[in-house]
Design a protein around this motif. Structure first.
Motif, short mmCIF file in Angstrom:
data_model
loop_
_atom_site.label_atom_id
_atom_site.label_comp_id
_atom_site.label_asym_id
_atom_site.label_seq_id
_atom_site.Cartn_x
_atom_site.Cartn_y
_atom_site.Cartn_z
N TYR A 107 0.85 -1.19 0.00
CA TYR A 107 0.00 0.00 0.00
C TYR A 107 0.88 1.24 0.00
O TYR A 107 1.94 1.26 0.64
CB TYR A 107 -0.89 0.06 1.24
N ALA A 108 0.43 2.28 -0.71
CA ALA A 108 1.15 3.55 -0.71
C ALA A 108 0.15 4.69 -0.61
O ALA A 108 -0.91 4.67 -1.23
CB ALA A 108 1.98 3.69 -1.98
N LEU A 109 0.49 5.67 0.21
CA LEU A 109 -0.28 6.90 0.37
C LEU A 109 0.58 8.01 -0.22
O LEU A 109 1.61 8.36 0.34
CB LEU A 109 -0.57 7.16 1.85
N LEU A 110 0.16 8.52 -1.39
CA LEU A 110 0.99 9.44 -2.15
C LEU A 110 0.31 10.77 -2.40
O LEU A 110 -0.91 10.85 -2.48
CB LEU A 110 1.39 8.78 -3.48
N LYS A 111 1.12 11.81 -2.58
CA LYS A 111 0.64 13.19 -2.76
C LYS A 111 0.01 13.38 -4.13
O LYS A 111 0.67 13.26 -5.16
CB LYS A 111 1.81 14.18 -2.57
N GLU A 112 -1.27 13.67 -4.12
CA GLU A 112 -2.02 13.89 -5.37
C GLU A 112 -1.44 15.07 -6.14
O GLU A 112 -0.90 16.00 -5.55
CB GLU A 112 -3.49 14.14 -5.04
N SER A 113 -1.53 14.99 -7.45
CA SER A 113 -1.15 16.03 -8.43
C SER A 113 0.34 16.11 -8.71
O SER A 113 0.74 16.79 -9.64
CB SER A 113 -1.66 17.42 -8.03
N SER A 114 1.16 15.43 -7.96
CA SER A 114 2.60 15.46 -8.17
C SER A 114 2.98 14.69 -9.43
O SER A 114 2.38 13.67 -9.74
CB SER A 114 3.28 14.80 -6.95
N PRO A 115 4.02 15.15 -10.15
CA PRO A 115 4.46 14.40 -11.32
C PRO A 115 5.09 13.06 -10.95
O PRO A 115 5.25 12.19 -11.80
CB PRO A 115 5.49 15.33 -11.99
#
Length: 163
Positions: A107-115
């Motif tokens: 599972y990964a929680l990642l920053k939306e909108s980032s390239p």
């Protein structure tokens, strides 16, 4: 881990989760800022060592601060000044995947909108603040290898999927 439930003990296995370091308050974004998520479950999991902070852009060798970059339609990542930074973005994505594979992270929680980390939208590549449907390089690579990706707007979905 054993939790007391009042009706007997319940064994809970909490997997490690890869998390964009900026969401945990680390000033690693292009502008040397962070975008911390203030969620009590996330804070508790971080304190327990269940989260693995990671910034693919720093891991790929880019400095902080750094020029803003956007993913282009042709798959390259470019800065607003026209510099091609695809190689460090790809290197960071590959390092994220290697880390997930080493630590069996699913599972990964990642920053939306980032390239790098955008999971459902990214900026359109023209540096005008417009977002389009798409995913960043790290999100794309992790998802292609079976890792479930969530953005900070989907944090409750992440927690629900782990129950």
């Amino acid at each position: 881990m054993v939790c007391k439930t009042g009706t007997g003990d319940k064994i809970i296995t909490t997997p490690k989760i890869l998390v964009s370091a900026c969401l945990l308050g680390c000033p690693v974004r292009y502008d040397a800022q962070s975008k911390p998520v203030n969620h009590p479950v996330l804070q508790r999991w971080h304190a327990n060592g269940w989260l693995v902070p990671f910034c693919p852009e720093q891991a790929g060798g880019l400095p902080t601060p750094r020029p803003a970059a956007e993913l282009q339609q042709d798959g390259r990542v470019m800065t607003g000044e026209g510099k091609d930074v695809t190689a460090p973005f790809l290197k960071g994505a590959e390092q994220a995947l290697a880390l997930c594979q080493q630590q069996k992270i699913k599972y990964a929680l990642l920053k939306e909108s980032s390239p790098s980390c955008g999971s459902t939208n990214i900026y359109d590549g023209h540096f005008r603040g417009k977002k389009i449907a798409g995913e960043g390089m790290t999100s794309h690579l992790l998802r292609a290898h079976g890792i479930r990706i969530f953005s900070e707007q989907q944090i409750d979905e992440l927690f629900a999927s782990l129950d």
